[in-house]
Motif scaffolding. Structure first.
Motif: not given
Length: 165
Positions: A32-41, A141-143
């Motif tokens: 899959g692809i990472p979720l935005r909320n997984q990306i910690n600045p 579910r999608n990009t």
């Protein structure tokens, strides 16, 4: 130099594109692809100046893209802050078309596209950069967003080891 796709082994490990690619792969895990909320600045602070975040807009038959964020390194490199602008503004038509094809492919394959190219901006097309285009999902579910990391080939960034889980 014209646009050419490349692989991660062709980009130095301390370059922002390589560093984010490694981070993105670690977040995605087994698929899959990472979720935005997984990306910690905080975990990618050395990469943020070289990052563009675009949101996908579905207003026509094909998606369009608006820049939500342009890092300070990108703004200095391009000579313009793309935040709030649509993809294609201030780009030569060929450059905009290459970006649209890349983004469509990333959305379809859910895999990053890495390249080395000259900036598609008049008067700055002598600058060679590494680029990485990465799909990110808000809902799983999608990009919904495209993260682009772009920096001159000689750029290095601090790499922070992953935080323990």
């Amino acid at each position: 130099m014209g646009y050419r796709e490349t692989d991660i082994e062709s980009i130095p490990s301390r370059h922002p594109v390589s560093a984010f690619c490694t981070h993105w792969i670690n977040l995605r895990g087994s698929g899959g692809i990472p979720l935005r909320n997984q990306i910690n600045p905080a975990e990618i602070a050395g990469i943020l100046p070289w990052m563009l975040v675009l949101e996908t807009l579905h207003t026509r038959n094909e998606p369009d893209f608006r820049y939500r964020l342009a890092g300070t390194g990108c703004t200095e490199l391009f000579g313009i802050d793309y935040t709030g602008k649509m993809l294609g503004e201030n780009l030569i038509p060929e450059g905009a078309e290459i970006r649209r094809r890349e983004f469509a492919r990333v959305m379809e394959t859910e895999a990053p596209v890495l390249s080395t190219t000259n900036l598609p901006i008049k008067a700055k097309d002598f600058i060679t950069v590494h680029r990485g285009v990465f799909p990110v999902s808000l809902n799983g579910r999608n990009t919904d967003q495209i993260f682009v990391v772009i920096a001159p080939v000689a750029t290095e960034c601090a790499i922070r080891p992953p935080l323990p889980t």
